[in-house]
Design an enzyme around this catalytic site. Structure first.
Site, mmCIF file in Angstrom:
data_model
loop_
_atom_site.group_PDB
_atom_site.id
_atom_site.type_symbol
_atom_site.label_atom_id
_atom_site.label_comp_id
_atom_site.label_asym_id
_atom_site.label_seq_id
_atom_site.Cartn_x
_atom_site.Cartn_y
_atom_site.Cartn_z
ATOM 1 N N HIS A 113 0.855 -1.193 0.000
ATOM 2 C CA HIS A 113 0.000 0.000 0.000
ATOM 3 C C HIS A 113 0.887 1.238 0.000
ATOM 4 C CE1 HIS A 113 -3.333 -2.635 1.169
ATOM 5 N NE2 HIS A 113 -2.512 -3.158 2.053
ATOM 6 N N GLY A 147 10.039 -21.566 10.187
ATOM 7 C CA GLY A 147 8.812 -21.059 10.801
ATOM 8 C C GLY A 147 8.833 -19.579 11.102
ATOM 9 N N LYS A 188 25.798 -17.842 4.299
ATOM 10 C CA LYS A 188 26.880 -18.590 3.657
ATOM 11 C C LYS A 188 26.347 -19.281 2.408
ATOM 12 C CE LYS A 188 26.570 -22.961 6.201
ATOM 13 N NZ LYS A 188 27.318 -23.942 6.965
#
Length: 190
Positions: A113, A147, A188
């Protein structure tokens, strides 16, 4: 140009357009069915995902509950696993490759937005509307997303990438790396 065409082209659009609301409500009905379905009813789970998504490869497994805006802009490759409570806001294309692992509470956003309220909000009172724009998100093959990761609009993640849990992915991530953090950065090469 329709509001949906504007949305997919990355232009400012009205998300309360009747065509978009119809697609939104269709997705809500399918998601309600999916999220309350017995986990052993694999054929029906597969059927619903096939109807919801633009493309669903074979062996795709999505844990309930799962949430998205439209579903019809999501493509997921073969053997990808999406864990519980993921949110894919598919105001534009979300493409996920094969053999992906997407951990719980991953959020993929395509919508954005205007930053200034005066540019974001049009109209007043009950007639107020919020301008939205969108950019696609692309995730390659063999990607593991940890997660509680948030992926921003317009991001591309290359093949064979691991994104650490809790990351905020604001920029593209090249192939064959470990990346994590807020903001997410390459740690890495692998």
């Amino acid at each position: 140009m329709t509001e949906k065409q504007k949305m997919l082209a990355g232009q400012a659009y009205d998300s309360r357009d009747p065509e978009l609301l119809k697609a939104y409500h269709r997705a809500r009905k399918l998601l309600q069915q999916y999220n309350t379905l017995d986990s052993e009813n694999l054929e029906e789970r597969d059927r619903i995902l096939g109807e919801l998504f633009e493309k669903k490869g074979s062996g795709v497994w999505i844990e309930a509950p799962f949430f998205c805006d439209y579903g019809e802009h999501i493509s997921i490759g073969d053997n990808t696993f999406v864990n519980t409570n993921c949110i894919f806001l598919d105001n534009n294309k979300i493409s996920i490759g094969r053999n992906g692992l997407i951990a719980p509470y991953v959020q993929i956003y395509t919508a954005t937005h205007p930053l200034k309220a005066s540019e974001r909000i049009i109209g007043k009172g009950k007639d107020a509307r919020y301008l939205t724009a969108s950019q696609p998100v692309t995730i390659g093959d063999n990607v593991w997303i940890g997660g509680n990761t948030v992926i921003f609009p317009g991001v591309t993640i290359g093949d064979n990438v691991t994104i650490g849990a809790g990351s905020v992915v604001t920029k593209n991530i090249p192939a064959n790396v470990l990346a994590y953090g807020n903001p997410c950065r390459v740690i890495k090469e692998m």
